[in-house]
Design a protein around this motif. Structure first.
Motif, PDB file in Angstrom:
ATOM      1  N   GLN A 100       1.916   3.249  -9.222  1.00 61.31           N
ATOM      2  CA  GLN A 100       1.406   1.940  -9.131  1.00 61.31           C
ATOM      3  C   GLN A 100       1.771   1.162 -10.276  1.00 61.31           C
ATOM      4  OE1 GLN A 100      -0.558   1.188  -6.169  1.00 61.31           O
ATOM      5  NE2 GLN A 100       0.286  -0.904  -6.937  1.00 61.31           N
ATOM      6  N   MET A 101       1.607   1.559 -11.345  1.00 60.06           N
ATOM      7  CA  MET A 101       2.192   0.864 -12.491  1.00 60.06           C
ATOM      8  C   MET A 101       3.718   0.327 -12.312  1.00 60.06           C
ATOM      9  SD  MET A 101       1.132   3.053 -15.990  1.00 60.06           S
ATOM     10  CE  MET A 101      -0.639   3.526 -16.322  1.00 60.06           C
ATOM     11  N   LEU A 102       4.424   1.241 -11.974  1.00 65.36           N
ATOM     12  CA  LEU A 102       5.937   0.863 -11.797  1.00 65.36           C
ATOM     13  C   LEU A 102       6.195  -0.277 -10.573  1.00 65.36           C
ATOM     14  CD1 LEU A 102       8.851   1.229 -12.402  1.00 65.36           C
ATOM     15  CD2 LEU A 102       8.950   3.391 -10.803  1.00 65.36           C
ATOM     16  N   GLU A 152       0.862  -1.029  -0.033  1.00 65.00           N
ATOM     17  CA  GLU A 152       0.063   0.024  -0.004  1.00 65.00           C
ATOM     18  C   GLU A 152       1.003   1.143  -0.068  1.00 65.00           C
ATOM     19  OE1 GLU A 152      -3.390   2.038   2.801  1.00 65.00           O
ATOM     20  OE2 GLU A 152      -2.438   0.251   3.265  1.00 65.00           O
ATOM     21  N   GLY A 153       0.660   2.282  -0.831  1.00 71.46           N
ATOM     22  CA  GLY A 153       1.522   3.509  -1.006  1.00 71.46           C
ATOM     23  C   GLY A 153       2.681   3.077  -2.017  1.00 71.46           C
ATOM     24  N   ARG A 154       2.669   1.966  -2.428  1.00 72.41           N
ATOM     25  CA  ARG A 154       3.798   1.620  -3.694  1.00 72.41           C
ATOM     26  C   ARG A 154       5.006   1.524  -3.270  1.00 72.41           C
ATOM     27  NH1 ARG A 154      -0.354   6.356  -5.204  1.00 72.41           N
ATOM     28  NH2 ARG A 154      -2.030   5.035  -5.469  1.00 72.41           N
ATOM     29  N   GLY A 155       5.462   2.306  -2.575  1.00 73.05           N
ATOM     30  CA  GLY A 155       6.890   2.109  -2.097  1.00 73.05           C
ATOM     31  C   GLY A 155       8.068   1.887  -3.051  1.00 73.05           C
ATOM     32  N   PRO A 196      -4.213  -1.684  -4.685  1.00 80.56           N
ATOM     33  CA  PRO A 196      -3.453  -1.167  -5.788  1.00 80.56           C
ATOM     34  C   PRO A 196      -4.524  -0.263  -6.302  1.00 80.56           C
ATOM     35  CG  PRO A 196      -4.443  -3.531  -6.341  1.00 80.56           C
ATOM     36  CD  PRO A 196      -4.503  -3.363  -4.873  1.00 80.56           C
ATOM     37  N   SER A 197      -5.620  -0.143  -6.193  1.00 82.81           N
ATOM     38  CA  SER A 197      -6.452   0.750  -6.769  1.00 82.81           C
ATOM     39  C   SER A 197      -6.621   2.067  -5.814  1.00 82.81           C
ATOM     40  CB  SER A 197      -7.903   0.389  -6.989  1.00 82.81           C
ATOM     41  OG  SER A 197      -8.732   0.312  -5.754  1.00 82.81           O
ATOM     42  N   MET A 198      -5.905   2.238  -4.813  1.00 82.32           N
ATOM     43  CA  MET A 198      -6.306   3.479  -3.749  1.00 82.32           C
ATOM     44  C   MET A 198      -5.726   4.509  -4.388  1.00 82.32           C
ATOM     45  SD  MET A 198      -4.896   3.662   0.123  1.00 82.32           S
ATOM     46  CE  MET A 198      -6.268   2.452   0.748  1.00 82.32           C
ATOM     47  N   GLY A 199      -6.563   5.594  -4.417  1.00 85.74           N
ATOM     48  CA  GLY A 199      -6.178   6.891  -4.661  1.00 85.74           C
ATOM     49  C   GLY A 199      -6.198   7.225  -6.113  1.00 85.74           C
ATOM     50  N   LEU A 200      -6.531   6.043  -7.157  1.00 87.79           N
ATOM     51  CA  LEU A 200      -6.381   6.378  -8.400  1.00 87.79           C
ATOM     52  C   LEU A 200      -7.536   6.698  -9.038  1.00 87.79           C
ATOM     53  CD1 LEU A 200      -4.193   3.422  -9.131  1.00 87.79           C
ATOM     54  CD2 LEU A 200      -3.435   5.471  -8.418  1.00 87.79           C
ATOM     55  N   SER A 201      -7.521   7.546 -10.240  1.00 88.92           N
ATOM     56  CA  SER A 201      -8.798   7.751 -11.162  1.00 88.92           C
ATOM     57  C   SER A 201      -9.320   6.577 -11.529  1.00 88.92           C
ATOM     58  CB  SER A 201      -8.147   8.446 -12.215  1.00 88.92           C
ATOM     59  OG  SER A 201      -7.412   8.195 -13.236  1.00 88.92           O
ATOM     60  N   VAL A 251      -7.807   3.015 -12.351  1.00 89.17           N
ATOM     61  CA  VAL A 251      -8.305   1.753 -11.569  1.00 89.17           C
ATOM     62  C   VAL A 251      -8.405   0.476 -12.708  1.00 89.17           C
ATOM     63  CG1 VAL A 251     -10.093   0.635 -10.302  1.00 89.17           C
ATOM     64  CG2 VAL A 251      -9.142   2.794  -9.738  1.00 89.17           C
ATOM     65  N   GLU A 252      -9.118   0.781 -13.676  1.00 85.33           N
ATOM     66  CA  GLU A 252      -9.575  -0.077 -14.833  1.00 85.33           C
ATOM     67  C   GLU A 252      -8.351  -0.538 -15.281  1.00 85.33           C
ATOM     68  OE1 GLU A 252     -12.510  -1.423 -15.763  1.00 85.33           O
ATOM     69  OE2 GLU A 252     -13.645  -0.483 -14.421  1.00 85.33           O
ATOM     70  N   LYS A 253      -7.258   0.194 -15.558  1.00 85.14           N
ATOM     71  CA  LYS A 253      -6.210  -0.171 -16.205  1.00 85.14           C
ATOM     72  C   LYS A 253      -5.373  -0.896 -15.115  1.00 85.14           C
ATOM     73  CE  LYS A 253      -2.505  -0.487 -18.870  1.00 85.14           C
ATOM     74  NZ  LYS A 253      -2.517  -1.196 -20.083  1.00 85.14           N
ATOM     75  N   ILE A 254      -5.113  -0.889 -14.195  1.00 85.06           N
ATOM     76  CA  ILE A 254      -4.592  -1.933 -12.985  1.00 85.06           C
ATOM     77  C   ILE A 254      -5.255  -2.968 -12.964  1.00 85.06           C
ATOM     78  CG2 ILE A 254      -4.131  -1.984 -10.676  1.00 85.06           C
ATOM     79  CD1 ILE A 254      -2.241   0.129 -11.960  1.00 85.06           C
ATOM     80  N   PHE A 255      -6.596  -2.934 -12.787  1.00 84.08           N
ATOM     81  CA  PHE A 255      -7.260  -4.190 -12.837  1.00 84.08           C
ATOM     82  C   PHE A 255      -7.310  -5.017 -14.142  1.00 84.08           C
ATOM     83  CE2 PHE A 255      -9.122  -3.080  -8.615  1.00 84.08           C
ATOM     84  CZ  PHE A 255      -9.350  -4.350  -8.161  1.00 84.08           C
TER      85      PHE A 255
END
Length: 250
Positions: A156-158, A98-101, A176-181, A185-189
């Motif tokens: 998030q992608m990275l 969470e938070g990508r890191g 993974p979708s937290m805080g995203l447009s 979100v659709e792209k990540i899923f």
């Protein structure tokens, strides 16, 4: 978009949690849960904020500070409670926190190389970088850019691509979708479903219960440190209790 209802043929167990308890001082965050993930499955763990989902992932990866962990955590048939996170990466267990890191003062390309630091197959590493650049064209366009200057969605992608560079046998995804447009979100899923279809075993913690259950083979509901419900993703999508509590329906 439809539920992922194609159950994997092989039932080899990758992750098995039994009787897991986590306490911070006098606060019991996880109260004795059982959970398993089989090879090739995409399993989602849903629940409200503070339910204990992230604590569970951190217990698996040994990244919890100053707490007491009890119970059993077995990965690929081996007990891993107390094993260092560095050694878990070498065992092909990777997590997108969470938070990508991301490494903010390193470039996108350097972040991806860090994801492959346990590997020594240069040609394969280069091929995987090209693969993830094809999946995430925005990253390719900004390959030399410092990761800290990216948008939340790009980070998030990275983070996902970096984790996948290690060729994980088990990939843990924390919100993974937290805080995203919505578009991001659709792209990540889309990528989560693609990676699952390639055979990577995934445990997904996610607040967007609808998208998570649509993608998942099976799901677990966590509430106040306990697993309160489990079942096939498609069945849970239609469960009135899930609809009312997590899908805003009912």
């Amino acid at each position: 978009m439809v539920a992922n209802d194609s159950q994997p043929a092989v039932r080899e167990n990758v992750l098995r949690i039994s009787g897991l308890k986590v306490a911070y001082g006098g606060i019991q965050a996880v109260k004795g849960i059982d959970l398993e993930v089989n090879k090739g499955e995409l399993i989602t763990l849903i629940g409200a904020n503070g339910a204990g989902k992230t604590t569970t992932l951190k217990a698996i990866t040994g990244t919890l500070p100053n707490c007491r962990v009890e119970g059993h955590i077995d990965y690929a048939g081996e007990a891993i409670k107390g094993v260092g996170s560095f050694d878990l990466v070498k065992k092909k267990l990777a997590m997108v926190p969470e938070g990508r890191g991301v490494f903010t003062r390193m470039s996108i390309h350097e972040n991806l190389l860090m994801g492959a630091y346990t590997r020594d197959d240069k040609a394969g590493i280069d091929a995987d970088i090209d693969k993830w650049f094809a999946v995430f064209p925005r990253l390719k366009e900004r390959a030399a850019q410092m990761a800290g200057t990216l948008s939340g969605g790009e980070q998030q992608m990275l983070a996902m691509a970096r984790a996948l560079m290690s060729h994980p046998k088990l990939l843990l995804l924390d919100e993974p979708s937290m805080g995203l447009s919505p578009i991001m979100v659709e792209k990540i899923f889309e990528v989560v479903r693609t990676v699952s279809a390639e055979g990577v075993t995934i445990l997904l913690v996610e607040q967007n219960a609808k998208l998570a259950l649509q993608a998942a083979h099976r799901g677990y509901v966590m509430d106040s440190g306990l697993i309160t419900m489990s079942g096939a993703g498609a069945d849970m999508l239609n469960d009135p209790r899930v609809k009312e509590a997590y899908l805003g329906e009912g």
